[in-house]
Design a protein around this motif. Sequence first.
Motif, PDB file in Angstrom:
ATOM      1  N   ARG A  30      -4.491  -6.144  -1.850  1.00  0.00           N
ATOM      2  CA  ARG A  30      -3.355  -6.321  -0.953  1.00  0.00           C
ATOM      3  C   ARG A  30      -2.448  -7.428  -1.460  1.00  0.00           C
ATOM      4  O   ARG A  30      -2.917  -8.453  -1.960  1.00  0.00           O
ATOM      5  N   ILE A  31      -1.139  -7.214  -1.253  1.00  0.00           N
ATOM      6  CA  ILE A  31      -0.145  -8.223  -1.622  1.00  0.00           C
ATOM      7  C   ILE A  31       0.717  -8.523  -0.404  1.00  0.00           C
ATOM      8  O   ILE A  31       1.239  -7.615   0.256  1.00  0.00           O
ATOM      9  N   ASN A  32       0.861  -9.801  -0.094  1.00  0.00           N
ATOM     10  CA  ASN A  32       1.728 -10.230   0.996  1.00  0.00           C
ATOM     11  C   ASN A  32       2.164 -11.660   0.717  1.00  0.00           C
ATOM     12  O   ASN A  32       1.333 -12.528   0.445  1.00  0.00           O
ATOM     13  N   ASN A  33       3.451 -11.913   0.769  1.00  0.00           N
ATOM     14  CA  ASN A  33       3.957 -13.256   0.491  1.00  0.00           C
ATOM     15  C   ASN A  33       3.738 -14.215   1.660  1.00  0.00           C
ATOM     16  O   ASN A  33       3.929 -15.427   1.521  1.00  0.00           O
ATOM     17  N   ASP A  34       3.307 -13.712   2.809  1.00  0.00           N
ATOM     18  CA  ASP A  34       2.964 -14.544   3.958  1.00  0.00           C
ATOM     19  C   ASP A  34       1.485 -14.923   3.841  1.00  0.00           C
ATOM     20  O   ASP A  34       0.596 -14.086   4.053  1.00  0.00           O
ATOM     21  N   THR A  35       1.211 -16.176   3.511  1.00  0.00           N
ATOM     22  CA  THR A  35      -0.174 -16.605   3.279  1.00  0.00           C
ATOM     23  C   THR A  35      -1.035 -16.486   4.532  1.00  0.00           C
ATOM     24  O   THR A  35      -2.265 -16.411   4.441  1.00  0.00           O
ATOM     25  N   ILE A  44       3.314  -9.589  -6.992  1.00  0.00           N
ATOM     26  CA  ILE A  44       2.828  -8.767  -8.109  1.00  0.00           C
ATOM     27  C   ILE A  44       2.528  -9.638  -9.312  1.00  0.00           C
ATOM     28  O   ILE A  44       1.538  -9.412 -10.033  1.00  0.00           O
ATOM     29  N   ASN A  45       3.350 -10.642  -9.560  1.00  0.00           N
ATOM     30  CA  ASN A  45       3.131 -11.519 -10.710  1.00  0.00           C
ATOM     31  C   ASN A  45       1.753 -12.178 -10.664  1.00  0.00           C
ATOM     32  O   ASN A  45       1.058 -12.277 -11.688  1.00  0.00           O
ATOM     33  N   ALA A  46       1.361 -12.642  -9.488  1.00  0.00           N
ATOM     34  CA  ALA A  46       0.052 -13.279  -9.345  1.00  0.00           C
ATOM     35  C   ALA A  46      -1.073 -12.280  -9.614  1.00  0.00           C
ATOM     36  O   ALA A  46      -2.094 -12.615 -10.225  1.00  0.00           O
ATOM     37  N   ALA A  47      -0.884 -11.052  -9.167  1.00  0.00           N
ATOM     38  CA  ALA A  47      -1.896 -10.028  -9.424  1.00  0.00           C
ATOM     39  C   ALA A  47      -2.002  -9.728 -10.919  1.00  0.00           C
ATOM     40  O   ALA A  47      -3.109  -9.567 -11.457  1.00  0.00           O
ATOM     41  N   THR A  58      -5.087  -0.339  -7.833  1.00  0.00           N
ATOM     42  CA  THR A  58      -3.966  -0.069  -6.943  1.00  0.00           C
ATOM     43  C   THR A  58      -3.613  -1.330  -6.166  1.00  0.00           C
ATOM     44  O   THR A  58      -4.492  -1.991  -5.610  1.00  0.00           O
ATOM     45  N   LEU A  59      -2.328  -1.661  -6.139  1.00  0.00           N
ATOM     46  CA  LEU A  59      -1.826  -2.810  -5.393  1.00  0.00           C
ATOM     47  C   LEU A  59      -1.039  -2.299  -4.193  1.00  0.00           C
ATOM     48  O   LEU A  59      -0.078  -1.544  -4.358  1.00  0.00           O
ATOM     49  N   TYR A  60      -1.436  -2.696  -2.994  1.00  0.00           N
ATOM     50  CA  TYR A  60      -0.739  -2.298  -1.779  1.00  0.00           C
ATOM     51  C   TYR A  60       0.132  -3.445  -1.280  1.00  0.00           C
ATOM     52  O   TYR A  60      -0.359  -4.544  -1.032  1.00  0.00           O
ATOM     53  N   LEU A  61       1.429  -3.173  -1.131  1.00  0.00           N
ATOM     54  CA  LEU A  61       2.332  -4.145  -0.518  1.00  0.00           C
ATOM     55  C   LEU A  61       2.267  -3.964   0.995  1.00  0.00           C
ATOM     56  O   LEU A  61       2.535  -2.873   1.509  1.00  0.00           O
ATOM     57  N   THR A  78      -1.026   1.034 -10.109  1.00  0.00           N
ATOM     58  CA  THR A  78      -0.174   1.734  -9.164  1.00  0.00           C
ATOM     59  C   THR A  78       0.180   0.776  -8.035  1.00  0.00           C
ATOM     60  O   THR A  78      -0.705   0.176  -7.427  1.00  0.00           O
ATOM     61  N   VAL A  79       1.467   0.608  -7.778  1.00  0.00           N
ATOM     62  CA  VAL A  79       1.938  -0.252  -6.689  1.00  0.00           C
ATOM     63  C   VAL A  79       2.450   0.648  -5.570  1.00  0.00           C
ATOM     64  O   VAL A  79       3.321   1.490  -5.791  1.00  0.00           O
ATOM     65  N   ILE A  80       1.918   0.483  -4.362  1.00  0.00           N
ATOM     66  CA  ILE A  80       2.264   1.349  -3.243  1.00  0.00           C
ATOM     67  C   ILE A  80       2.805   0.506  -2.086  1.00  0.00           C
ATOM     68  O   ILE A  80       2.164  -0.450  -1.651  1.00  0.00           O
ATOM     69  N   GLY A  81       3.981   0.882  -1.607  1.00  0.00           N
ATOM     70  CA  GLY A  81       4.562   0.232  -0.440  1.00  0.00           C
ATOM     71  C   GLY A  81       4.442   1.103   0.789  1.00  0.00           C
ATOM     72  O   GLY A  81       3.483   1.875   0.929  1.00  0.00           O
TER      73      GLY A  81
END
Length: 224
Positions: A30-35, A44-47, A58-61, A78-81
């Motif tokens: 999971r990716i979320n800019n809200d900690t 994505i850069n951190a991943a 797979t990266l889920y936004l 694969t990045v999925i929003g």
Amino acid sequence: MKTRIFTKAALSVIMLLALSATVVSAKTWRINNDTRKQANFTDINAAMASADVAAGDTLYLDPGCVLSSKQTITKAVTVIGTGYFLPNGLVGAKINADLYIKAAGAKMNAVTITGIVYIENDNITLERCMINYRIQRSGVTRYGLTVLQCYINCSKGYSSIEGEFRNATIKNNIIRNQYRNGYTYAAICNVHDSEISYNYLVTEGCNKSYISDVIKDITNSQIY
């Protein structure tokens, strides 16, 4: 004869086990800019910088995730929003900056992108994305680009998709383009040996004295 049959059966089992291990090894993140949301990564850069993330993952936004800095994909993930034009108050995921796709085989699905999407390798897929700028080849000729069911709205005086791209599939998209200051651009430009099918293409402008192309510099391609 029995020995040969046993050997073939053993090899088949080994191959199936190896294939199963490959499938199981793929991970989701999971990716979320809200900690406060306690996702795996803030962008994505951190991943991409993490040794734990590998090709095939797979990266889920998360819904409502907005990434405001330049993002770069360096692994075949694969990045999925969450899509675009969402009903009933649903919130999408957005990249409010340029996106650089450097990994062959990378896929971007259902993400809104307000910057330029730079294609820097082959066999990259963009599917069900909203792109409020353009898709642009970076560097040498790029092969195997796939653009499916995207909404591309370039209102900044450039071509919406501009290569040189070859062996591309551009299908079932809405692609809009506008010209600026009298310069002529196209919805799709500099694409060859490709399939361009079932798209809605339009080039718009406010000055009728200029005529812009819908498609430009397309060769050896199926267009329908």
